[in-house]
Design a protein around this motif. Structure first.
Motif, PDB file in Angstrom:
ATOM      1  N   PHE A 116       0.853  -1.178   0.000  1.00 20.16           N
ATOM      2  CA  PHE A 116       0.000   0.000   0.000  1.00 20.16           C
ATOM      3  C   PHE A 116       0.894   1.235   0.000  1.00 20.16           C
ATOM      4  CE2 PHE A 116       0.764   1.021   4.419  1.00 20.16           C
ATOM      5  CZ  PHE A 116       1.001  -0.217   5.008  1.00 20.16           C
ATOM      6  N   LYS A 127      -5.522   5.904   8.180  1.00 22.39           N
ATOM      7  CA  LYS A 127      -5.898   4.994   7.113  1.00 22.39           C
ATOM      8  C   LYS A 127      -6.932   5.672   6.235  1.00 22.39           C
ATOM      9  CE  LYS A 127      -5.931   0.057   7.452  1.00 22.39           C
ATOM     10  NZ  LYS A 127      -6.414  -1.102   8.151  1.00 22.39           N
ATOM     11  N   GLU A 128      -6.766   5.497   4.932  1.00 22.96           N
ATOM     12  CA  GLU A 128      -7.740   6.069   4.021  1.00 22.96           C
ATOM     13  C   GLU A 128      -8.997   5.217   4.077  1.00 22.96           C
ATOM     14  OE1 GLU A 128      -6.737   5.744  -0.147  1.00 22.96           O
ATOM     15  OE2 GLU A 128      -7.595   7.708  -0.514  1.00 22.96           O
ATOM     16  N   LYS A 129     -10.145   5.870   4.171  1.00 20.48           N
ATOM     17  CA  LYS A 129     -11.378   5.105   4.234  1.00 20.48           C
ATOM     18  C   LYS A 129     -11.673   4.526   2.863  1.00 20.48           C
ATOM     19  CE  LYS A 129     -13.533   7.239   8.172  1.00 20.48           C
ATOM     20  NZ  LYS A 129     -12.337   6.840   8.905  1.00 20.48           N
ATOM     21  N   LYS A 130     -11.999   3.228   2.845  1.00 17.85           N
ATOM     22  CA  LYS A 130     -12.316   2.583   1.572  1.00 17.85           C
ATOM     23  C   LYS A 130     -13.671   3.079   1.106  1.00 17.85           C
ATOM     24  CE  LYS A 130      -9.766  -1.651   1.243  1.00 17.85           C
ATOM     25  NZ  LYS A 130      -9.632  -3.018   1.634  1.00 17.85           N
ATOM     26  N   LYS A 131     -13.768   3.316  -0.176  1.00 18.38           N
ATOM     27  CA  LYS A 131     -15.004   3.889  -0.727  1.00 18.38           C
ATOM     28  C   LYS A 131     -16.188   2.950  -0.592  1.00 18.38           C
ATOM     29  CE  LYS A 131     -12.936   7.161  -3.839  1.00 18.38           C
ATOM     30  NZ  LYS A 131     -11.729   6.790  -4.598  1.00 18.38           N
ATOM     31  N   ASP A 183     -12.493  -3.180   6.836  1.00 25.82           N
ATOM     32  CA  ASP A 183     -11.075  -3.473   6.675  1.00 25.82           C
ATOM     33  C   ASP A 183     -10.471  -3.722   8.047  1.00 25.82           C
ATOM     34  OD1 ASP A 183      -8.277  -1.626   5.281  1.00 25.82           O
ATOM     35  OD2 ASP A 183      -8.581  -3.740   5.670  1.00 25.82           O
ATOM     36  N   LYS A 238      -3.935  -5.772  -2.105  1.00 24.99           N
ATOM     37  CA  LYS A 238      -3.967  -4.322  -2.007  1.00 24.99           C
ATOM     38  C   LYS A 238      -4.722  -3.932  -0.748  1.00 24.99           C
ATOM     39  CE  LYS A 238      -2.981  -0.447  -4.308  1.00 24.99           C
ATOM     40  NZ  LYS A 238      -3.087   0.373  -3.110  1.00 24.99           N
ATOM     41  N   CYS A 239      -4.082  -3.124   0.082  1.00 20.91           N
ATOM     42  CA  CYS A 239      -4.717  -2.674   1.302  1.00 20.91           C
ATOM     43  C   CYS A 239      -5.003  -1.197   1.170  1.00 20.91           C
ATOM     44  CB  CYS A 239      -3.748  -2.848   2.461  1.00 20.91           C
ATOM     45  SG  CYS A 239      -3.684  -4.503   3.043  1.00 20.91           S
ATOM     46  N   SER A 240      -5.731  -0.644   2.150  1.00 21.95           N
ATOM     47  CA  SER A 240      -5.955   0.796   2.140  1.00 21.95           C
ATOM     48  C   SER A 240      -4.641   1.520   2.208  1.00 21.95           C
ATOM     49  CB  SER A 240      -6.738   1.225   3.376  1.00 21.95           C
ATOM     50  OG  SER A 240      -7.961   0.608   3.405  1.00 21.95           O
ATOM     51  N   ASP A 241      -4.609   2.654   1.536  1.00 21.60           N
ATOM     52  CA  ASP A 241      -3.439   3.516   1.651  1.00 21.60           C
ATOM     53  C   ASP A 241      -3.507   4.272   2.968  1.00 21.60           C
ATOM     54  OD1 ASP A 241      -3.187   4.526  -1.858  1.00 21.60           O
ATOM     55  OD2 ASP A 241      -2.594   2.686  -0.804  1.00 21.60           O
ATOM     56  N   TYR A 242      -2.398   4.800   3.366  1.00 22.14           N
ATOM     57  CA  TYR A 242      -2.342   5.668   4.534  1.00 22.14           C
ATOM     58  C   TYR A 242      -2.107   7.093   4.055  1.00 22.14           C
ATOM     59  CZ  TYR A 242      -2.426   2.144   8.203  1.00 22.14           C
ATOM     60  OH  TYR A 242      -2.816   1.156   9.057  1.00 22.14           O
TER      61      TYR A 242
END
Lengths: 412, 133
Positions: free
Chosen positions: B4, B76-80, B85, B101-105
């Protein structure tokens, strides 16, 4: 950190409402009680509050260096790559860093809006309410490290290139990898990955990175040298484009170009009528190929016989030298007769303790000269071969005065 | 392998700069009310720029330190798609075989300075204990 020095700060129960009607005068009264010299203090006070939803604020603190911050500010990303067995790494465009979690007994309070002394209003001053976003006892540190590239060989061995005519056969059904694929599977920066691919002589064929079969590469090299001889060109000045554009070339252009780059160096020659791109065949690299050709799959080769055969196999005009085989072959001077065997550094473990274990399993005692080519690549930033040996080996002196190194630990 | 990115959202005015206050030990409340919502204390600066913090019955003298290596505050970026997660990619080794693939920070803020309070706190004697108000 001396545990007995910890001072536990007890927060008085304050029955005030959140963002109470605290006044500057009250704050100053407390300061006076605390025997602070008000005349030496800035007139403004920041009253700190722990935010109501502090518990919901999950953050991670990561220590970065200034160049990484600039990199992020410019809109670029830092890639974090984690392997299930290893710890995670952070990669910039050209470096790899180990991500290490550090616990502290200190409380790290994060304040979004704290004013620095120079930002405080002068004059009569005022009371400012400031929130603490959260408190942390953990942060992540980055330490530059060697990229973890061993996996690359394993991946690329799934489908080794042996020529375009064999691409659809049953031996070539293995997975193929693009640069993007590799970056998502290897703990390395892009620059380090590309460097390793060059070192492995991998070819970028049809968008995929492929290891080239050793014998096939030899055939291509031989074809290039035969063509040079046929055309009465010189090994020092192979006209690149002329060679690549020849109509009846037996090998694809990409492959010929790749072979020229692996065994030669590019040079721009200034001639009448303009400049021309040429390749200068590298004597060292070509001789090394021929040596490996002889040593592969043989086990031990009588040294004297090897040297003779090797000399006879290389192109006319090229000179062989054992120095060319550093990190490629090992000579056993103690055996009678002396023997040489194939021992490439690329086949050895990438983890330092495992590497040293394998080296000492192969040979009990090593001189500095012999072991250096096999440990040089283990050096982390600012580490030297000497410091590696101090860490993983024990020095001693042989009866004849030679200084040697052997293992510090039992060999597995 | 888990992969990520750490990114800094490009906003007008640039990335916010926060401050860190470093205290030795733990903050506790005397009762069980918990920390959130409470007033922590007052932060003063001397004319010379030295920070002094009054917490509970303590006076702490500290100093402003410019960090050799700045801190990034990551969230952590919230997944749309609002998928739960639950894996924290920073902690765990992943169990999936292939790359996941994980959430980006996202960098919420950068911290370049901290106020460090290392000296032994001095008690405030005779602090009037106000009730109500």
């Amino acid at each position: 950190m001396n545990m007995t020095d910890l001072s536990y700060i007890h927060l008085s129960v304050v029955e005030f409402r959140y963002f109470d009607l605290r006044t500057l005068q009250e704050a100053q009264a407390v300061a006076e009680q605390a025997k602070l010299d008000l005349t030496d203090l800035n007139s403004s006070v920041q009253s700190l509050y722990l935010s109501q939803d502090m518990g919901d604020h999950e953050v991670r603190l990561v220590e970065l260096d200034s160049s990484m911050v600039k990199h992020l500010e410019a809109g670029n990303s830092l890639m974090v790559r984690g392997d299930k067995a290893d710890m995670a790494v952070v990669c910039t465009d050209d470096s790899t860093f180990e991500l290490k979690s550090t616990q502290t007994t200190n409380s790290l309070l994060l304040l979004p809006d704290c004013r620095a002394p120079e930002q405080l209003v002068g004059g009569d001053g005022c009371l400012l309410h400031k929130e603490v976003y959260c408190i942390s006892h953990l942060y992540l540190e980055l330490k530059q490290c060697r990229p973890k590239l061993k996996k690359l060989q394993t991946l690329l061995q799934e489908n080794v290139f042996t020529g375009p005519e064999y691409e659809s056969d049953e031996k070539h059904t293995g997975k193929k990898y693009t640069t993007t694929d590799l970056l998502s599977l290897i703990q390395a920066s892009e620059k380090e990955l590309l460097q390793e691919l060059r070192k492995l002589h991998a070819v970028h064929y049809d968008g995929y990175w492929r290891l080239v079969d050793f014998d096939y590469m030899g055939n291509v090299l031989q074809y290039i040298m035969d063509t040079v001889d046929c055309q009465s060109w010189s090994y020092d000045q192979i006209p690149t484009d002329k060679l690549l554009s020849m109509e009846d070339n037996v090998y694809p252009r990409v492959v010929l170009q790749h072979c020229l780059d692996c065994y030669g160096d590019r040079k721009t020659m200034e001639l009448d009528g303009g400049s021309e791109e040429v390749h200068v065949l590298s004597e060292d690299k070509v001789c090394r190929y021929f040596a490996e050709y002889l040593l592969k799959g043989v086990g031990k080769f009588n040294l004297a016989e090897f040297l003779q055969t090797w000399k006879e196999s290389v192109p006319v005009g090229m000179t062989t030298d054992l120095q060319q085989l550093e990190g490629v072959a090992l000579i056993d001077k103690k055996s009678h007769p002396q023997v040489i065997s194939h021992f490439p550094v690329t086949g050895l473990p990438e983890d330092a303790p495992d590497r040293f274990n394998r080296l000492f399993r192969t040979r009990e005692k090593w001189t500095l000269e012999d072991i250096t080519p096999y440990i040089r690549d283990l050096c982390e930033r600012k580490q030297t071969v000497g410091s590696l040996l101090t860490k993983f080996a024990r020095a001693s002196t042989l009866p004849d005065g030679t200084k040697v190194y052997n293992s510090r630990v039992p060999i597995k | 392998m888990v992969q990520f990115a750490i990114r800094m959202p490009q906003t007008e005015g640039g990335c916010p700069e926060w401050t860190m206050v470093e205290l030795q030990g733990e903050l506790e409340t005397r009762d069980s009310s918990g920390l959130p919502g409470n007033r922590l204390g007052d932060l003063h600066f001397t004319k010379g720029g030295q920070p002094i913090v009054l917490i509970g019955h303590h006076v702490l003298h500290g100093k402003v330190v410019e960090l050799e290596k700045p801190f990034a505050v990551l969230v952590k970026e919230k997944k749309k798609d609002n998928k739960d997660d639950s894996t924290d990619s920073m902690d765990t080794g992943d169990s999936a075989e292939d790359s996941e693939k994980c959430s980006d920070y996202l960098v919420k803020a950068v911290i370049r300075n901290k106020l460090v309070f290392k000296n032994r706190p001095r008690p405030i004697i005779n602090l009037p204990h106000k009730k109500g108000l």
